[in-house]
Write an enzyme that holds these catalytic residues in place. Structure first.
Site, PDB file in Angstrom:
ATOM      1  N   HIS A  47     -12.062  -1.905  -0.009  1.00 31.32           N
ATOM      2  CA  HIS A  47     -12.151  -3.162   0.732  1.00 31.32           C
ATOM      3  C   HIS A  47     -13.507  -3.156   1.441  1.00 31.32           C
ATOM      4  CE1 HIS A  47      -7.756  -2.339   0.910  1.00 31.32           C
ATOM      5  NE2 HIS A  47      -7.592  -3.643   0.913  1.00 31.32           N
ATOM      6  N   ASP A  71     -13.481  -1.123   4.543  1.00 35.71           N
ATOM      7  CA  ASP A  71     -13.284   0.339   4.432  1.00 35.71           C
ATOM      8  C   ASP A  71     -14.615   1.065   4.534  1.00 35.71           C
ATOM      9  OD1 ASP A  71     -10.676  -0.255   3.662  1.00 35.71           O
ATOM     10  OD2 ASP A  71     -11.091   0.001   1.521  1.00 35.71           O
TER      11      ASP A  71
HETATM   12  C1  XLS Z   1      -1.281  -3.262   0.328  1.00 36.72           C
HETATM   13  C2  XLS Z   1      -2.073  -3.441  -0.888  1.00 36.72           C
HETATM   14  C3  XLS Z   1      -3.580  -3.383  -0.699  1.00 36.72           C
HETATM   15  C4  XLS Z   1      -4.301  -3.951  -1.893  1.00 36.72           C
HETATM   16  C5  XLS Z   1      -5.741  -4.222  -1.653  1.00 36.72           C
HETATM   17  O1  XLS Z   1      -0.078  -3.102   0.304  1.00 36.72           O
HETATM   18  O2  XLS Z   1      -1.638  -2.508  -1.832  1.00 36.72           O
HETATM   19  O3  XLS Z   1      -4.001  -2.099  -0.414  1.00 36.72           O
HETATM   20  O4  XLS Z   1      -4.201  -3.127  -3.019  1.00 36.72           O
HETATM   21  O5  XLS Z   1      -5.921  -5.086  -0.593  1.00 36.72           O
END
Ligand code: XLS
Ligand code: CA
Ligand code: CA
Length: 461
Positions: free
Chosen positions: A126, A129
């Site tokens: 993200h 991140d």
């Molecule tokens: C959350 C999601 C998230 C997505 C990306 O539950 O898995 O991590 O994969 O935003």
């Protein structure tokens, strides 16, 4: 018995760089060399692959090509083991917990060394991140650019590609009522600005895909929510995404990741078929595929492989966030997928569709909050990669011997000719079918033989 590697790592036990000049030559995992394939390794040796042999060819492709593993940045490099009841348990020597750009860069150096030693060719992240938010959108984007510069350099140095990036449109308080479906147009605009930048980053880093997970796109109560308006807005958002993507020449695949609930009570992208129906309703289906996360599938009340099978059946399976939940918990626990039965079922679908590219198997999974040793990060990924390697081998044998696929096809033999062929071709009518039954009477009952199929499946595990 405690092995030395299971002790909590102490800051200072390795030489952690404290200035930018020493980052490029720093070694963050001095006790770990490149993970090797050792099929004869003893049971307790978990820092080696016993099944995953990257270059071994199976059904015309290498294991690495079939599996396209990816490490996710948010769990593996930002996760600290906090849960709704407990404080962080995990601390890493390369992360001082600060929001400084230097800390973000040091963490990224550690991440690329980790991925390279693990032998994984893809990663995912993200925007938030990898770089901290600043005091304005411009300041935030500037931080992001610095880290994207570094990512570009490290991706080239280690030959690691970006499976996908995404925008975090759910953590910041401004998004508490959603982003693409927020009742406030100003918040919608903010999300658009963030995604515009996200697509620029995707283009620059050559992302194979770009993901939308609708974290807070949903409702807590229908009393205050105009669902039709919100979904119309979401569709308009995606239309702008398609036009911007075309304009900048980003050729990655757009993906939507379904999830039934958590954090919202009801998420609009409930499951694969709900998303496909949304896409078709708004004429968006040519531009998107589905990123299936099995832990979300089970939260929707379906069996583990359900969304993978449904998305694939409609040629809409784009990528997989390979993880698992705990059947007894009912939360999104994001555990590493270690169950051979489950990995075999996933790889059956991937083999049938002749590969998942440009998607992959992204480990959206976190070590348990009690697994605090650095080696646990490796062991978790290695175990899951081995589980998928076994799943691949099993599924390849299954496909080759075709016992299950032949039996399944035979169940539908009556559609091959006569009235069945007409039903399939859509060339008959209720009148003709009524005449058919008048002539032929009651159909013969045939066993579905579930236990037989289960027995055959077990034979290959
Ligand atoms: C959350 C999601 C998230 C997505 C990306 O539950 O898995 O991590 O994969 O935003
Ligand atoms: Ca996910
Ligand atoms: Ca999840």
């Amino acid at each position: 018995m405690e092995s030395p590697s299971s002790k909590r790592p102490k800051r200072g036990s390795i030489a952690i760089p404290t200035d930018e000049n020493s980052l490029a030559s720093a070694v963050f995992f001095p006790d770990v060399s490149k993970i090797s394939y050792k099929p004869q390794a003893a049971a307790a040796e978990t820092m080696v692959f016993k099944h995953y042999n990257a270059d071994e060819v199976i059904n015309g492709k290498t294991m690495a090509e079939w599996l396209r593993f990816s490490v996710c940045y948010w769990h593996t490099f930002r996760g600290q083991g906090a849960d709704p009841f407990g404080l962080p348990t995990i601390s890493r020597p390369w992360d001082d917990g600060s929001d400084s750009l230097f800390n973000a860069k040091r963490r990224m150096h550690a991440a690329f060394e980790f991925m390279s030693k693990l032998g994984v060719k893809y990663w995912s992240f993200h925007d938030r991140d990898i770089a901290p938010e600043g005091s304005s959108l411009e300041a935030t984007n500037k931080n992001l650019d610095e880290l994207v510069d570094l990512a570009e350099e490290l991706m080239a140095r280690y030959n690691i590609k970006l499976l996908w990036n995404t925008c975090n449109l759910f953590a910041h308080p401004r998004y508490m009522n959603g982003a693409l479906t927020n009742p406030d147009a100003h918040v919608f605009a903010y999300a658009a600005a963030q995604v515009k930048k996200g697509l620029d980053v995707a283009k620059r880093l050559g992302a194979k895909n770009f993901v939308f997970w609708g974290g807070r796109e949903g409702y807590s109560t229908l009393l205050n929510t105009d669902i039709r308006k919100e979904l119309d807005h979401m569709a308009n958002f995606f239309k702008m995404v398609i036009s911007y993507k075309t304009q900048i020449g980003f050729d990655g695949q757009l993906l939507i990741e379904p999830k039934a609930k958590e954090p919202t009570r009801h998420q609009y992208d409930y499951d694969a078929m709900t998303v496909i129906a949304f896409l078709k309703t708004y004429n968006l289906e040519k531009h998107f595929k589905i990123n299936v996360e099995p832990n979300h599938t089970t939260l929707a009340g379906h069996p583990f492989e359900h969304d993978i099978a449904f998305a694939a059946a409609y040629n809409m399976l784009g990528s997989i966030d390979s993880n698992t939940g705990s059947a007894d918990m009912g939360w999104d626990t994001d555990q590493f997928p270690m169950d051979i039965r489950a990995t075999t079922a996933v790889m059956q679908t991937v083999l049938d569709m002749k590969g998942i590219a440009p998607g992959g198997l992204n480990f959206d999974a976190k070590v348990r909050r009690e697994s605090i040793a650095i080696n646990d990060m490796f062991i978790a990924h290695i175990g899951a990669m081995d589980a998928f390697a076994r799943g691949l081998r099993n599924a390849a044998r299954m496909q080759h011997e075709a016992v299950l696929s032949k039996a399944k096809a035979e169940r539908y033999n009556s559609f091959k000719s006569g009235i069945g062929a007409k039903i399939e071709a859509g060339t008959t009518s209720l009148e003709e079918l009524a005449d058919y039954v008048t002539k032929t009477g009651e159909p013969e009952q045939r066993s579905a033989a579930q236990e037989h199929y289960e027995g055959v499946f077990n034979y290959y595990i």
